[in-house]
Design a protein around this motif. Sequence first.
Motif, PDB file in Angstrom:
ATOM      1  N   GLY A 271       4.999  21.102  -2.124  1.00 58.21           N
ATOM      2  CA  GLY A 271       5.442  20.513  -0.864  1.00 58.21           C
ATOM      3  C   GLY A 271       4.318  19.896  -0.058  1.00 58.21           C
ATOM      4  N   SER A 272       3.064  20.075  -0.486  1.00 56.77           N
ATOM      5  CA  SER A 272       1.926  19.471   0.223  1.00 56.77           C
ATOM      6  C   SER A 272       1.401  18.284  -0.570  1.00 56.77           C
ATOM      7  CB  SER A 272       0.791  20.480   0.395  1.00 56.77           C
ATOM      8  OG  SER A 272       1.232  21.576   1.143  1.00 56.77           O
ATOM      9  N   LYS A 273       0.610  17.464   0.104  1.00 54.28           N
ATOM     10  CA  LYS A 273       0.047  16.287  -0.570  1.00 54.28           C
ATOM     11  C   LYS A 273      -1.472  16.359  -0.693  1.00 54.28           C
ATOM     12  CE  LYS A 273       2.012  12.311   0.378  1.00 54.28           C
ATOM     13  NZ  LYS A 273       2.699  11.154   0.960  1.00 54.28           N
ATOM     14  N   PHE A 274      -2.077  17.243   0.088  1.00 53.41           N
ATOM     15  CA  PHE A 274      -3.539  17.348   0.050  1.00 53.41           C
ATOM     16  C   PHE A 274      -3.930  18.825  -0.079  1.00 53.41           C
ATOM     17  CE2 PHE A 274      -2.510  13.394   2.219  1.00 53.41           C
ATOM     18  CZ  PHE A 274      -3.289  12.493   1.511  1.00 53.41           C
ATOM     19  N   ALA A 275      -5.202  19.075  -0.383  1.00 53.31           N
ATOM     20  CA  ALA A 275      -5.639  20.434  -0.725  1.00 53.31           C
ATOM     21  C   ALA A 275      -6.158  21.184   0.505  1.00 53.31           C
ATOM     22  CB  ALA A 275      -6.740  20.351  -1.780  1.00 53.31           C
ATOM     23  N   PRO A 276      -5.646  22.381   0.764  1.00 55.83           N
ATOM     24  CA  PRO A 276      -6.126  23.152   1.919  1.00 55.83           C
ATOM     25  C   PRO A 276      -7.512  23.741   1.654  1.00 55.83           C
ATOM     26  CG  PRO A 276      -4.497  24.425   0.690  1.00 55.83           C
ATOM     27  CD  PRO A 276      -4.588  23.082   0.013  1.00 55.83           C
TER      28      PRO A 276
ATOM     29  N   ILE B  73       0.876  -1.187   0.000  1.00 57.93           N
ATOM     30  CA  ILE B  73       0.000   0.000   0.000  1.00 57.93           C
ATOM     31  C   ILE B  73       0.909   1.231   0.000  1.00 57.93           C
ATOM     32  CG2 ILE B  73      -1.862   1.212   1.193  1.00 57.93           C
ATOM     33  CD1 ILE B  73      -2.395  -1.493   2.707  1.00 57.93           C
ATOM     34  N   PRO B  74       0.976   1.949  -1.120  1.00 57.06           N
ATOM     35  CA  PRO B  74       1.893   3.095  -1.178  1.00 57.06           C
ATOM     36  C   PRO B  74       1.370   4.279  -0.365  1.00 57.06           C
ATOM     37  CG  PRO B  74       1.185   2.392  -3.386  1.00 57.06           C
ATOM     38  CD  PRO B  74       0.278   1.748  -2.398  1.00 57.06           C
ATOM     39  N   SER B  75       2.260   5.224  -0.078  1.00 56.11           N
ATOM     40  CA  SER B  75       1.799   6.430   0.608  1.00 56.11           C
ATOM     41  C   SER B  75       0.912   7.227  -0.355  1.00 56.11           C
ATOM     42  CB  SER B  75       2.969   7.252   1.133  1.00 56.11           C
ATOM     43  OG  SER B  75       3.707   7.747   0.069  1.00 56.11           O
ATOM     44  N   GLN B  76       0.087   8.087   0.216  1.00 54.26           N
ATOM     45  CA  GLN B  76      -1.021   8.658  -0.551  1.00 54.26           C
ATOM     46  C   GLN B  76      -1.014  10.171  -0.593  1.00 54.26           C
ATOM     47  OE1 GLN B  76      -4.317   6.336   1.175  1.00 54.26           O
ATOM     48  NE2 GLN B  76      -2.859   4.628   1.009  1.00 54.26           N
ATOM     49  N   LYS B  77      -1.707  10.667  -1.618  1.00 55.30           N
ATOM     50  CA  LYS B  77      -1.845  12.116  -1.813  1.00 55.30           C
ATOM     51  C   LYS B  77      -3.196  12.362  -2.489  1.00 55.30           C
ATOM     52  CE  LYS B  77       0.843  11.644  -6.065  1.00 55.30           C
ATOM     53  NZ  LYS B  77       2.137  11.850  -6.694  1.00 55.30           N
ATOM     54  N   ALA B  78      -3.532  13.628  -2.649  1.00 51.53           N
ATOM     55  CA  ALA B  78      -4.811  13.982  -3.280  1.00 51.53           C
ATOM     56  C   ALA B  78      -4.863  13.472  -4.711  1.00 51.53           C
ATOM     57  CB  ALA B  78      -4.978  15.494  -3.274  1.00 51.53           C
ATOM     58  N   GLY B  79      -6.078  13.289  -5.224  1.00 48.22           N
ATOM     59  CA  GLY B  79      -6.274  12.882  -6.611  1.00 48.22           C
ATOM     60  C   GLY B  79      -5.551  13.825  -7.572  1.00 48.22           C
ATOM     61  N   LYS B  80      -5.091  13.264  -8.693  1.00 45.04           N
ATOM     62  CA  LYS B  80      -4.265  13.997  -9.669  1.00 45.04           C
ATOM     63  C   LYS B  80      -4.929  15.301 -10.128  1.00 45.04           C
ATOM     64  CE  LYS B  80      -1.921  12.980 -14.080  1.00 45.04           C
ATOM     65  NZ  LYS B  80      -2.504  14.044 -14.878  1.00 45.04           N
ATOM     66  N   LEU B  81      -6.233  15.264 -10.281  1.00 38.90           N
ATOM     67  CA  LEU B  81      -6.973  16.440 -10.749  1.00 38.90           C
ATOM     68  C   LEU B  81      -6.633  17.683  -9.924  1.00 38.90           C
ATOM     69  CD1 LEU B  81      -9.351  17.721 -12.386  1.00 38.90           C
ATOM     70  CD2 LEU B  81     -10.862  16.896 -10.567  1.00 38.90           C
ATOM     71  N   LEU B  82      -6.432  17.489  -8.624  1.00 37.77           N
ATOM     72  CA  LEU B  82      -6.172  18.644  -7.758  1.00 37.77           C
ATOM     73  C   LEU B  82      -4.779  19.216  -8.004  1.00 37.77           C
ATOM     74  CD1 LEU B  82      -7.866  17.693  -4.399  1.00 37.77           C
ATOM     75  CD2 LEU B  82      -8.781  18.758  -6.416  1.00 37.77           C
ATOM     76  N   PHE B  83      -3.811  18.352  -8.256  1.00 37.59           N
ATOM     77  CA  PHE B  83      -2.462  18.835  -8.588  1.00 37.59           C
ATOM     78  C   PHE B  83      -2.500  19.542  -9.940  1.00 37.59           C
ATOM     79  CE2 PHE B  83      -1.598  15.664  -5.379  1.00 37.59           C
ATOM     80  CZ  PHE B  83      -0.527  16.201  -4.675  1.00 37.59           C
ATOM     81  N   ASP B  84      -3.200  18.929 -10.902  1.00 35.12           N
ATOM     82  CA  ASP B  84      -3.247  19.500 -12.253  1.00 35.12           C
ATOM     83  C   ASP B  84      -4.003  20.829 -12.290  1.00 35.12           C
ATOM     84  OD1 ASP B  84      -1.868  17.292 -13.036  1.00 35.12           O
ATOM     85  OD2 ASP B  84      -3.556  16.276 -14.004  1.00 35.12           O
ATOM     86  N   SER B  85      -4.831  21.068 -11.286  1.00 33.51           N
ATOM     87  CA  SER B  85      -5.610  22.312 -11.245  1.00 33.51           C
ATOM     88  C   SER B  85      -4.964  23.360 -10.349  1.00 33.51           C
ATOM     89  CB  SER B  85      -7.029  22.017 -10.741  1.00 33.51           C
ATOM     90  OG  SER B  85      -7.666  21.074 -11.558  1.00 33.51           O
TER      91      SER B  85
END
Length: 422
Positions: A295-300, A277-289
Amino acid sequence: MNSLNRRKFIQVCGGGLALATLPLTFSLHAASGARVVVIGGGFAGATAAKYLRLFGPDLQVTLVDPATAHVSCVGSNLVLTGETPIGELTKPFAALRDKYGVELVAEPAVSIDADNKRVNLASGATLDYEHVILAPGIDFDPVPGHDFNVMPHAWIAGAQTTLLQEQLMAMANDGTFVIAIPKTPFRAHTAPYERATVVADYFRRNKPGAKILILDANAAIAGMNRTFTAAFTGVYRDIVEYVPNVTVNAADALNRRLDITRDGTASSVTAEVINLIPSQKAGKLLFDSGLVPDGSKFAPVNPLNYESTLAGFSKVHIIGDSQSTGQAKSGHMANSQAKVCVDAILRDLAGLEPDPAPKTTAAAFPPITRRTASWTTVTYSFDAATMSMVASSSAEAPEPTKDVREEEGPGWLINLLSDSFA
Ligand SMILES: Cc1cc2nc3c(=O)[nH]c(=O)nc-3n(C[C@H](O)[C@H](O)[C@H](O)COP(=O)(O)OP(=O)(O)OC[C@H]3O[C@@H](n4cnc5c(N)ncnc54)[C@H](O)[C@@H]3O)c2cc1C
């Protein structure tokens, strides 16, 4: 918490799952015809789409998801052992269209153009919105050499779940099953340990001699520590070995091997079945937007309305596992956040401020054996001083029981699935 209070609590946060604070008396005249686009039809997005239409019948609500049905991760550990057919956890989006009038668009969204209040779809088509809710769930940080088709994560339910099920069923009677758990925060802190108890029970019945090795990147069991420590050192002490502080550096699919570091010492582990189970981050759509800062992995987001706190993203809301409020990443929580977000959007469309004191809840009812299950619940309240959600009360079962396995757990799951998808 005594039994009566717990039942009442479950009724409120798990059974009822209703939105007490929705502004039913608001005039939604101003909102007539406004379009809200919801991206992602998991627990967060499906609940939001449904409740937007239920409480804002004049709204035009569009749900964007490339799938035609959502396969629930919640309950999916029991698919691994054949106890639950995956079809029982597969919820077609058509119900949201047919019962609530949600418009369905079956393709991925690729980005948000917040300046023009527009969603860009993979086909090149666009959707204009008044408000947009993004709920794309999680994505994974890559582990070098990790081939999902050989070492399934089974952390997004569907084909990955059935692949891991097939591997476990085909495993030798004296084989070893490795579960590699990433550092927190990840989706469902109780679920990897639940996976171990469910599979250990299956091994005891079907594969005597088979072992489970848990390699945990964390210093200790990250969810329901007391319950799972008792299980691993008690009923499953001859099957489960729990090892904390293990980092997986690389995977070798051909040789079914993980290269690991434990307390600064490098070594490797081979096993017949490896659930990495790899470490996790927000769905790609949020990075692309541009919705996740460097430096963060999730959306504030602002937990009063789940609107992005980044400049330039007014009316862009993020709910579920993709956001970074620090609340549990869980299906129950995603459902709960969806309702707070819907409430805030309806208020905004009526020219009102969001509820200043929202509460959210999360729960899990992990099976421990074929006959018993445990439970945990947590409620978060808004803290105005820190502008954050803080855990204001929580509880964990004193011990696993038959009632929770046979009635309360299954009842909670049926309610959660039905409140979100039906
Ligand atoms: C094994 C396991 C057991 C669990 N047990 C529990 C439990 O007991 N209790 C509990 O509360 N939670 C549990 N969870 C956690 C729960 O499943 C997740 O927290 C929950 O699914 C998060 O909901 P979400 O809506 O944020 O994301 P998801 O449910 O993952 O939904 C995301 C949706 O977005 C869609 N999507 C993604 N990208 C795009 C895009 N670009 N365009 C359009 N659509 C897109 C996907 O197709 C998907 O339908 C468990 C998880 C696992 C893995």
